[in-house]
Motif scaffolding. Structure first.
Motif, short mmCIF file in Angstrom:
data_model
loop_
_atom_site.label_atom_id
_atom_site.label_comp_id
_atom_site.label_asym_id
_atom_site.label_seq_id
_atom_site.Cartn_x
_atom_site.Cartn_y
_atom_site.Cartn_z
N GLN A 1 2.21 0.85 -3.53
CA GLN A 1 0.91 1.47 -3.79
C GLN A 1 0.03 0.47 -4.54
OE1 GLN A 1 1.34 5.22 -5.79
NE2 GLN A 1 -0.81 5.77 -5.55
N ILE A 2 -1.26 0.46 -4.22
CA ILE A 2 -2.16 -0.48 -4.89
C ILE A 2 -3.08 0.25 -5.87
CG2 ILE A 2 -2.05 -2.25 -3.08
CD1 ILE A 2 -4.60 -1.11 -1.89
N GLU A 3 -3.66 -0.53 -6.79
CA GLU A 3 -4.42 0.08 -7.89
C GLU A 3 -5.87 0.39 -7.49
OE1 GLU A 3 -2.25 -1.70 -11.85
OE2 GLU A 3 -3.51 -3.10 -10.75
N VAL A 4 -6.02 1.24 -6.50
CA VAL A 4 -7.35 1.57 -5.99
C VAL A 4 -8.22 2.24 -7.05
CG1 VAL A 4 -8.62 2.83 -4.22
CG2 VAL A 4 -6.37 1.87 -3.68
N GLU A 5 -7.63 3.18 -7.76
CA GLU A 5 -8.43 3.95 -8.72
C GLU A 5 -8.80 3.12 -9.95
OE1 GLU A 5 -9.77 6.68 -7.82
OE2 GLU A 5 -8.58 6.75 -5.97
N ALA B 1 -9.06 3.27 -0.19
CA ALA B 1 -8.25 4.46 -0.49
C ALA B 1 -7.61 4.98 0.79
CB ALA B 1 -9.12 5.54 -1.14
N ALA B 2 -8.40 5.00 1.88
CA ALA B 2 -7.85 5.45 3.17
C ALA B 2 -6.76 4.51 3.65
CB ALA B 2 -8.98 5.56 4.20
N HIS C 1 -1.33 3.17 4.99
CA HIS C 1 -0.32 2.12 4.98
C HIS C 1 1.00 2.64 4.42
CE1 HIS C 1 0.81 -2.08 5.07
NE2 HIS C 1 1.20 -2.05 3.82
N ARG C 2 0.92 3.45 3.38
CA ARG C 2 2.16 3.97 2.80
C ARG C 2 2.78 5.05 3.69
NH1 ARG C 2 1.19 6.19 -2.26
NH2 ARG C 2 -1.05 6.06 -1.94
N GLU C 3 1.93 5.79 4.37
CA GLU C 3 2.43 6.75 5.38
C GLU C 3 3.27 6.03 6.43
OE1 GLU C 3 -1.37 9.55 5.80
OE2 GLU C 3 -0.46 9.04 7.74
N LYS C 4 2.71 4.90 6.91
CA LYS C 4 3.39 4.14 7.97
C LYS C 4 4.69 3.52 7.47
CE LYS C 4 -0.72 2.59 10.53
NZ LYS C 4 -1.60 1.40 10.63
N SER C 5 4.70 3.05 6.18
CA SER C 5 5.90 2.37 5.67
C SER C 5 7.03 3.36 5.40
CB SER C 5 5.60 1.60 4.37
OG SER C 5 4.28 1.22 4.27
#
Lengths: 314, 314
Positions: free
Chosen positions: A271-275, A303-304, A309-313
């Motif tokens: 997960q990346i630090e988007v927020e 964010a999308a 990306h995490r859904e796919k992984s």
């Protein structure tokens, strides 16, 4: 002399490096809370490969959670990633037993101190900006490159005995540590680089710093994102001189090509630090009625992308 | 009755479908120029699976290049992708021998007719907007879903005998074909959907139409991109009513989820139409001094992503 008690929670590469250097001074007793690397660290400590000297950091205590820490720390260092699903107060609550504990927060981004300030209104919070290249290469193994620097200051600004004492502890080490009265300024300075280059490196399909320095549309987008950051900073009372923008452009052009930390996390499926890097700044802009169209475009897309990306992984 | 002579160049799924339907009328003699699928089409023609009836389209002639076409076409249909590395005039020059040939350009995007208009100043150009879902599923095999529609009009606007004759040729077929005097308007209307949803679907990590209809930041970005398109269209003398924006949002929300054509191309490792969909529109905005920050952000990111992606696929 009584040893200064330090508990490092979320001891990844950055936390292990900085508090390992404290332990080396002989003036601090450093314990750690680790999760995934618990077994390796419990058995062998942290093996740290560093250009300023390799060392093994054997924590005084190794715990799976803050609750297990039997003592009361002078400094509780929290150096987890700034991610919305992490309940940071819950992570450290078990070890924060009195106002005597200073919470040292080493994280990127803006607006990351508030949840802790609300959860621990009696405790001083030292907000910290770290400049370091450190990677965990195996369980309990950290590789650190180049120089390392820590700037910390009281959240909200002003003088701090705890801050000065921490600076003192680092004296003589290879870590360039300094207490500052206006840490907010340094957070924004760091964000001025992070906000454009981290998201653009990911959204552009995996661009390194050289590829972003195209003297064309990508670099120009980064420049304009920095101008939007300046507007938001200014609305928060922080004046970022325009020269800093050009300095960042120059620095990025001339430094040997490297991948941003967000890109490294993204490519590793983390997960990346988007927020912390984008979302909180967009919300500050909204609060002040400032138009930041490029930042918001990147925020919506990133964010999308992160979610997808995490859904796919999975 | 003399048959109308049609030569289709770049006969992918879209070109094969639309000119195959023309051949079916018995009033047109349709030849094709194909490259990668030459062997399959030469031997077996195009096998077209369509909700409006399957059929096999046996072209009158199958060629590897326009030079090989021995005749002079009444209509030269060019339906390749709109990509900067394709020299379109060179693709068709060998078959354009007199002003009697009308060039029919079936492509998405804006500003795509100019190179042909400059190369063939004596020839009429029918600019065409296609509404169709058609995919090449194997060499010479095309699958078409739903309804199909063609709108065409003289590049530059106005009446056109060749345009009316083409409309007439399609009468009675399943293709809803219509000649219009203001094709520029319809190009912009199509772009109003394509410009936001195609790039966002790719930049967001592979979002389908449902995922872009998040009633939140992604949908909002699409809406704001459409507002930027309206500004640029207006500077080109084309008035796109605001209702069209909300109609696109509604359509996208309610249509069964699908992947945009740009996303399909991207995932297949093919070059995407960054310039025709985004770049040309940004340049029109620059020429008129219009601020389109979101569009330019997407343009810089998408161009970088496209380059990087194709580098990696190589």
């Amino acid at each position: 002399m009584r040893l200064v008690k330090v508990l490092t929670v979320g001891a990844g590469a950055v936390g292990a490096y900085f508090t390992g250097r404290l332990a080396q001074t002989g003036k601090a007793e450093v314990s750690v809370v680790v999760r995934s690397d618990y077994d390796a660290v419990k058995q062998d400590g942290f093996h740290i490969q560093s250009e300023c000297g390799d060392f093994v950091f054997h924590p005084a205590g190794v715990y799976r959670s803050a609750e297990e820490y039997p003592d009361e720390p002078d400094y509780l260092v929290l150096s987890s990633k700034a991610l919305p699903d992490i309940d940071e107060p819950a992570l450290i609550r078990g070890a924060v037993k009195s106002p005597g504990t200073t919470i040292v927060l080493i994280q990127n981004g803006i607006g990351i101190e508030e949840p802790l300030a609300q959860a621990f209104p009696e405790n001083e919070i030292l907000s910290t900006v770290a400049y370091i290249g450190a990677t965990r290469t195996a369980p309990g193994v950290v590789r650190q490159k180049g120089s390392s620097e820590l700037k910390f200051g009281r959240f909200g600004g002003g003088d701090s005995a705890a801050g000065r004492r921490l600076e003192e502890l680092y004296r003589g080490t290879s870590v360039k540590a300094s207490f500052v009265e206006n840490i907010a300024y340094y957070r924004w300075v760091k964000l001025l680089w992070n906000l454009p280059y981290n998201p653009v490196s990911v959204l552009g399909g995996g661009l390194d710093t050289k590829e972003m320095s195209d003297r064309g549309p990508v670099e120009n987008l980064c420049r304009e994102l920095m101008e939007e950051v300046r507007l938001v900073a200014s609305s928060c009372g922080v004046d970022l001189p325009q020269e800093l923008v050009e300095r960042n452009i120059e620095y990025t052009r001339n430094f040997p090509p490297y991948k941003t930390s967000m890109l490294v996390d993204f490519e590793a499926g983390r997960q990346i630090e988007v927020e912390a890097i984008l979302g909180n700044v967009c919300r500050l802009a909204d609060r002040s009625g400032i138009s930041v169209p490029r930042m918001k475009t990147c925020y919506a897309l990133l964010a999308a992308l992160d979610r997808k990306h995490r859904e796919k992984s999975r």
